[in-house]
Design a protein around this motif. Sequence first.
Motif, PDB file in Angstrom:
ATOM      1  N   GLY A 112      28.100  50.667  32.911  1.00 20.63           N
ATOM      2  CA  GLY A 112      29.267  49.831  33.069  1.00 20.63           C
ATOM      3  C   GLY A 112      30.573  50.484  32.687  1.00 20.63           C
ATOM      4  N   ALA A 113      31.628  49.982  33.326  1.00 23.41           N
ATOM      5  CA  ALA A 113      32.989  50.419  33.038  1.00 23.41           C
ATOM      6  C   ALA A 113      33.899  49.203  33.192  1.00 23.41           C
ATOM      7  CB  ALA A 113      33.415  51.525  33.994  1.00 23.41           C
ATOM      8  N   PHE A 114      34.900  49.150  32.334  1.00 22.00           N
ATOM      9  CA  PHE A 114      35.800  48.004  32.268  1.00 22.00           C
ATOM     10  C   PHE A 114      37.210  48.512  32.012  1.00 22.00           C
ATOM     11  CE2 PHE A 114      31.592  47.057  30.812  1.00 22.00           C
ATOM     12  CZ  PHE A 114      31.263  45.886  31.460  1.00 22.00           C
ATOM     13  N   TYR A 115      38.205  47.659  32.267  1.00 14.46           N
ATOM     14  CA  TYR A 115      39.584  48.072  32.048  1.00 14.46           C
ATOM     15  C   TYR A 115      40.370  46.959  31.374  1.00 14.46           C
ATOM     16  CZ  TYR A 115      41.023  45.053  35.904  1.00 14.46           C
ATOM     17  OH  TYR A 115      41.271  43.972  36.697  1.00 14.46           O
ATOM     18  N   LEU A 116      41.476  47.354  30.781  1.00 11.50           N
ATOM     19  CA  LEU A 116      42.484  46.438  30.275  1.00 11.50           C
ATOM     20  C   LEU A 116      43.812  46.820  30.901  1.00 11.50           C
ATOM     21  CD1 LEU A 116      41.798  46.289  26.416  1.00 11.50           C
ATOM     22  CD2 LEU A 116      41.169  44.595  28.147  1.00 11.50           C
ATOM     23  N   THR A 117      44.592  45.820  31.243  1.00 10.68           N
ATOM     24  CA  THR A 117      45.938  46.061  31.742  1.00 10.68           C
ATOM     25  C   THR A 117      46.837  46.493  30.580  1.00 10.68           C
ATOM     26  OG1 THR A 117      46.657  43.801  31.338  1.00 10.68           O
ATOM     27  CG2 THR A 117      45.650  44.275  33.497  1.00 10.68           C
ATOM     28  N   ILE A 118      48.016  46.947  30.904  1.00 14.49           N
ATOM     29  CA  ILE A 118      48.981  47.329  29.872  1.00 14.49           C
ATOM     30  C   ILE A 118      49.264  46.155  28.949  1.00 14.49           C
ATOM     31  CG2 ILE A 118      51.385  48.044  29.499  1.00 14.49           C
ATOM     32  CD1 ILE A 118      51.102  49.623  32.201  1.00 14.49           C
ATOM     33  N   GLU A 119      49.397  44.962  29.504  1.00 15.41           N
ATOM     34  CA  GLU A 119      49.667  43.762  28.697  1.00 15.41           C
ATOM     35  C   GLU A 119      48.489  43.439  27.773  1.00 15.41           C
ATOM     36  OE1 GLU A 119      49.953  43.883  32.114  1.00 15.41           O
ATOM     37  OE2 GLU A 119      52.149  44.052  32.163  1.00 15.41           O
TER      38      GLU A 119
ATOM     39  N   MET B  41      34.545  43.901  27.829  1.00 13.07           N
ATOM     40  CA  MET B  41      33.387  43.766  28.710  1.00 13.07           C
ATOM     41  C   MET B  41      33.468  42.440  29.456  1.00 13.07           C
ATOM     42  SD  MET B  41      30.310  45.544  26.519  1.00 13.07           S
ATOM     43  CE  MET B  41      30.566  44.659  24.990  1.00 13.07           C
ATOM     44  N   MET B  42      34.685  42.041  29.807  1.00  8.38           N
ATOM     45  CA  MET B  42      34.907  40.789  30.519  1.00  8.38           C
ATOM     46  C   MET B  42      34.570  40.974  31.996  1.00  8.38           C
ATOM     47  SD  MET B  42      37.685  41.153  28.054  1.00  8.38           S
ATOM     48  CE  MET B  42      38.816  41.894  29.141  1.00  8.38           C
ATOM     49  N   GLY B  43      33.957  39.959  32.570  1.00 10.95           N
ATOM     50  CA  GLY B  43      33.551  40.030  33.967  1.00 10.95           C
ATOM     51  C   GLY B  43      34.693  40.305  34.926  1.00 10.95           C
ATOM     52  N   GLU B  44      35.865  39.720  34.649  1.00 10.85           N
ATOM     53  CA  GLU B  44      36.995  39.931  35.567  1.00 10.85           C
ATOM     54  C   GLU B  44      37.609  41.322  35.432  1.00 10.85           C
ATOM     55  OE1 GLU B  44      38.923  37.947  31.916  1.00 10.85           O
ATOM     56  OE2 GLU B  44      37.092  37.624  33.050  1.00 10.85           O
ATOM     57  N   ASN B  45      37.180  42.095  34.448  1.00  5.16           N
ATOM     58  CA  ASN B  45      37.732  43.428  34.236  1.00  5.16           C
ATOM     59  C   ASN B  45      36.703  44.532  34.497  1.00  5.16           C
ATOM     60  OD1 ASN B  45      39.459  41.504  32.773  1.00  5.16           O
ATOM     61  ND2 ASN B  45      40.601  43.323  32.217  1.00  5.16           N
ATOM     62  N   VAL B  46      35.698  44.247  35.293  1.00  5.47           N
ATOM     63  CA  VAL B  46      34.682  45.238  35.640  1.00  5.47           C
ATOM     64  C   VAL B  46      35.262  46.226  36.649  1.00  5.47           C
ATOM     65  CG1 VAL B  46      32.458  45.571  36.819  1.00  5.47           C
ATOM     66  CG2 VAL B  46      32.755  43.689  35.212  1.00  5.47           C
ATOM     67  N   ILE B  47      34.896  47.483  36.486  1.00  2.85           N
ATOM     68  CA  ILE B  47      35.267  48.527  37.441  1.00  2.85           C
ATOM     69  C   ILE B  47      33.998  48.939  38.180  1.00  2.85           C
ATOM     70  CG2 ILE B  47      36.118  50.888  37.733  1.00  2.85           C
ATOM     71  CD1 ILE B  47      37.619  50.542  35.068  1.00  2.85           C
ATOM     72  N   GLU B  48      34.042  48.902  39.484  1.00  2.00           N
ATOM     73  CA  GLU B  48      32.934  49.444  40.283  1.00  2.00           C
ATOM     74  C   GLU B  48      33.027  50.957  40.138  1.00  2.00           C
ATOM     75  OE1 GLU B  48      30.566  47.652  41.748  1.00  2.00           O
ATOM     76  OE2 GLU B  48      31.565  45.834  41.041  1.00  2.00           O
ATOM     77  N   SER B  49      31.985  51.553  39.538  1.00  2.00           N
ATOM     78  CA  SER B  49      32.085  52.982  39.236  1.00  2.00           C
ATOM     79  C   SER B  49      30.724  53.648  39.241  1.00  2.00           C
ATOM     80  CB  SER B  49      32.741  53.178  37.862  1.00  2.00           C
ATOM     81  OG  SER B  49      31.831  52.819  36.846  1.00  2.00           O
ATOM     82  N   GLU B  50      30.764  54.934  38.967  1.00  2.00           N
ATOM     83  CA  GLU B  50      29.561  55.751  38.903  1.00  2.00           C
ATOM     84  C   GLU B  50      28.843  55.646  37.560  1.00  2.00           C
ATOM     85  OE1 GLU B  50      32.972  58.544  37.640  1.00  2.00           O
ATOM     86  OE2 GLU B  50      32.726  56.724  38.799  1.00  2.00           O
TER      87      GLU B  50
END
Length: 158
Positions: A78-85, A65-74
């Motif tokens: 809230g929606a968030f992502y993690l990179t593969i790393e 739930m990090m601010g830099e990983n927020v996804i603008e979504s429906e």
Amino acid sequence: MGMIGKFMAVDHQDLEAILSGEESILSLENELAVDIDKAWQAIDYLLCGSLFDTDDAPMCYVVPMMGENVIESEMDFGAFYLTIEQVQEANDYLLTLDEVAIKASYDFETMVQDEVYPISEEEDKDEFFQYIYHHFLNLKSFYKLAAQESKAVIFYIM
């Protein structure tokens, strides 16, 4: 009903399509997914030590739930992502945790005082721990598979 936490593993191309707005989260069909019911905030609290202090990697990558990983979504909540790393880092961290470590972080009274979702004073503290731990194990298995398949992760609350 409540706020349900859901995770899905996606390849890099699908993540990029979601981040650019070309694709919607709910339009993706995904076989590697996990629903952790209402345990998402309790798990995050156990791993990170507080509510909404989610910048500590890799602990706080697990329920991202990090601010830099927020996804603008429906998604309403809230929606968030993690990179593969980041998925790899989260998995490496989860591999170090067992029931003893999770139980050592579990303080029912403090969680009630801090109003961790979905806990309430009426809960049985041992049953609530088992509820959290059950979903934690499912999440740990999910991250292991996502890391093995070099997937990114999307977390959303419905």
